[in-house]
Design a protein around this motif. Structure first.
Motif, short mmCIF file in Angstrom:
data_model
loop_
_atom_site.label_atom_id
_atom_site.label_comp_id
_atom_site.label_asym_id
_atom_site.label_seq_id
_atom_site.Cartn_x
_atom_site.Cartn_y
_atom_site.Cartn_z
N HIS A 151 0.94 -1.25 -0.04
CA HIS A 151 -0.07 0.10 0.11
C HIS A 151 0.73 1.23 -0.03
N ALA A 152 1.93 1.35 0.74
CA ALA A 152 2.85 2.46 0.93
C ALA A 152 3.55 2.60 -0.55
N TYR A 153 3.82 1.28 -1.27
CA TYR A 153 4.55 1.56 -2.64
C TYR A 153 3.62 2.21 -3.59
N GLN A 154 2.36 1.76 -3.34
CA GLN A 154 1.67 2.41 -4.41
C GLN A 154 1.57 3.94 -4.23
N ARG A 155 1.51 4.47 -3.16
CA ARG A 155 1.32 5.84 -2.71
C ARG A 155 2.82 6.57 -2.97
N LEU A 156 3.89 5.78 -2.89
CA LEU A 156 4.99 6.47 -3.41
C LEU A 156 5.27 6.73 -4.95
N GLN A 157 4.57 6.35 -5.51
CA GLN A 157 4.36 6.47 -6.95
C GLN A 157 3.78 8.12 -7.19
N ALA A 158 3.40 8.91 -6.54
CA ALA A 158 2.82 10.18 -6.42
C ALA A 158 3.86 11.04 -6.50
N PRO A 159 3.86 12.24 -7.15
CA PRO A 159 5.11 13.01 -7.66
C PRO A 159 5.54 13.96 -6.49
N ALA A 160 4.89 13.72 -5.09
CA ALA A 160 5.55 14.27 -4.02
C ALA A 160 6.75 13.58 -3.74
N PHE A 161 6.91 12.22 -4.03
CA PHE A 161 8.07 11.54 -3.43
C PHE A 161 8.91 10.98 -4.39
N PHE A 189 14.15 -9.27 4.41
CA PHE A 189 14.45 -9.59 3.00
C PHE A 189 13.25 -10.24 2.36
N ALA A 190 12.36 -10.86 3.28
CA ALA A 190 11.39 -11.82 2.83
C ALA A 190 10.26 -10.48 2.23
N MET A 191 10.28 -9.44 3.02
CA MET A 191 9.20 -8.34 2.57
C MET A 191 9.82 -7.65 1.37
N ILE A 192 10.85 -7.14 1.33
CA ILE A 192 11.66 -6.20 0.27
C ILE A 192 11.49 -7.29 -0.92
N GLU A 193 11.73 -8.45 -0.98
CA GLU A 193 11.51 -9.34 -2.39
C GLU A 193 10.23 -9.42 -2.93
N THR A 194 9.16 -8.86 -2.20
CA THR A 194 7.80 -8.84 -2.64
C THR A 194 7.40 -7.53 -3.48
N LEU A 195 8.51 -6.57 -3.48
CA LEU A 195 8.26 -5.19 -4.34
C LEU A 195 8.40 -5.38 -5.77
N PRO A 196 7.56 -4.78 -6.40
CA PRO A 196 8.01 -4.63 -7.95
C PRO A 196 9.33 -3.99 -8.04
N GLU A 197 9.71 -3.33 -7.29
CA GLU A 197 11.43 -2.68 -7.62
C GLU A 197 12.14 -2.28 -6.21
N GLN A 198 13.41 -2.40 -6.38
CA GLN A 198 14.18 -2.15 -5.28
C GLN A 198 14.61 -0.77 -5.35
#
Length: 370
Positions: A151-161, A189-198
């Motif tokens: 959920h946080a990753y989706q919000r971080l796509q905003a131009p503010a960040f 490391f298990a959590m970050i592996e689920t992200l679309p990008e690092q």
């Protein structure tokens, strides 16, 4: 607080020790790992700007601080390298964060929603670089689950960040039992592996992790060990030598012989049991030399001299082995002859850690860099 430069009490920072500790860690990490020097809390009492300039000269890649104001202090001192604020910030401060090009942690989706709303009302100059905090077992700040992270990753796509980093903090990296450390490592490391990008920076390695485990991720937060202090206090021996940088000294300002039965200090907590030579030293709890250090000792002419009576706000008294001249050097932290007093010695005496002792020394005590 004004620096008291017209009294003999001073902290001396051995800049060669800082450089040696930095060079030691540089040899232990790979070329693809960024080295961030942690200079929060006025450089653990050693002086943030001065230590940052030494670290910059030694080729570090960035800095970590605790607050926005600490980051601004470095920027206004001419530091242009990346600066990561480790403490959470209020949404209202984001224009300042953007202006000074600071990176900040994020720990909740609620905060991100508020920040996006604020940006839509009043956009700041450039995107704010953020490092996502994951709570893998510290219980302090950060997202707890992979769902929250997404959920946080989706919000971080905003131009503010600008999604610049992701990190966690180990709770037991300085302990002999590695089981909890391993649990946190695996969860992170298990959590970050689920992200679309690092993001650019993935960091979990602090001083303790580097010394007793392995330099994980591609960024190292090098804190207390840079100052030559053992992250585990005295629980574990460091895997490589650390050179302490801080010493504290003063001088005897008065020496007098008190007859048997004389009281010393507030509260009459000490009374001479014989005719005793008592020396007065200009340092007290307003300088960070706390009252609990009554009964501890200082070094004078290589001998341990006991602190008698309560430590005052600005002065303390010691029992001398014999008459000594006014102006004789006093070592409160450091080496004198064959003996030494360390920050850890002080910490053990008052029941705390050397981190706290170093941070307690107030701005009234001048720092001298040699």
């Amino acid at each position: 607080m004004v620096k008291s430069i017209y009294r003999p009490t001073k902290i001396t920072i051995d800049t060669r020790a800082i450089r040696k500790n930095l060079r030691t860690v540089s040899q232990r990490i790979s070329k693809n790992q960024a080295l961030f020097a942690v200079v929060k809390a006025n450089g653990y009492g050693h002086g943030a700007v001065q230590i940052a300039k030494i670290a910059e000269d030694e080729g570090v890649d960035g800095f970590c601080v605790a607050t926005i104001d600490e980051g601004i202090e470095l920027r206004e001192a001419g530091i242009t390298l990346p600066i990561l604020v480790l403490g959470l910030v209020e949404v209202s401060t984001l224009p300042v964060v953007s202006e000074y090009q600071l990176s900040i942690p994020v720990a909740t989706t609620e905060w991100l929603d508020l920040a996006i709303q604020e940006y839509q009302r009043n956009p700041w100059k450039q995107p704010v670089a953020v490092h996502v905090a994951l709570d893998t077992g510290m219980g302090r700040i950060g997202f707890l689950t992979s769902a929250e992270l997404h959920h946080a990753y989706q919000r971080l796509q905003a131009p503010a960040f600008l999604f610049e980093g992701i990190f966690t903090h180990f709770a037991t990296a300085d302990q002999a039992d590695t089981s909890y450390w391993l649990e946190q490592k695996e969860k992170f490391f298990a959590m970050i592996e689920t992200l679309p990008e690092q993001p650019r920076y993935v960091h979990v390695t602090n001083s303790a992790t580097l010394i007793w485990h392995e330099p994980l991720g591609n960024m190292v937060r090098y804190g207390v060990a840079m100052y030559g202090l053992n992250p585990s206090s005295d629980a574990l021996d460091p895997a490589y030598p650390l050179v302490p940088a801080l010493s504290l000294s003063s001088k005897l300002m008065q020496v007098k012989k008190l007859p048997v039965g004389s009281g010393v200090g507030y509260g009459h907590t000490y009374e001479t049991t014989a005719d005793e030579w008592i020396g007065t030293i200009p340092i007290g709890y307003a300088d960070g030399y706390v009252r609990k250090l009554q009964g501890f000792h200082v070094l004078i002419e290589g001998e341990f001299c006991k602190i008698v009576g309560r430590v005052c706000m600005d002065q303390l008294m010691v029992r001398l082995p014999h008459e000594m001249p006014v102006g004789t050097r006093v070592t409160l932290v450091g080496v004198d002859g064959q003996n030494q007093i360390t920050l850890q010695d002080m910490a053990s005496y008052i029941g705390t850690i050397h981190y706290e002792v170093a941070c307690l020394f107030s701005e009234r005590v001048p720092r001298v860099y040699e």
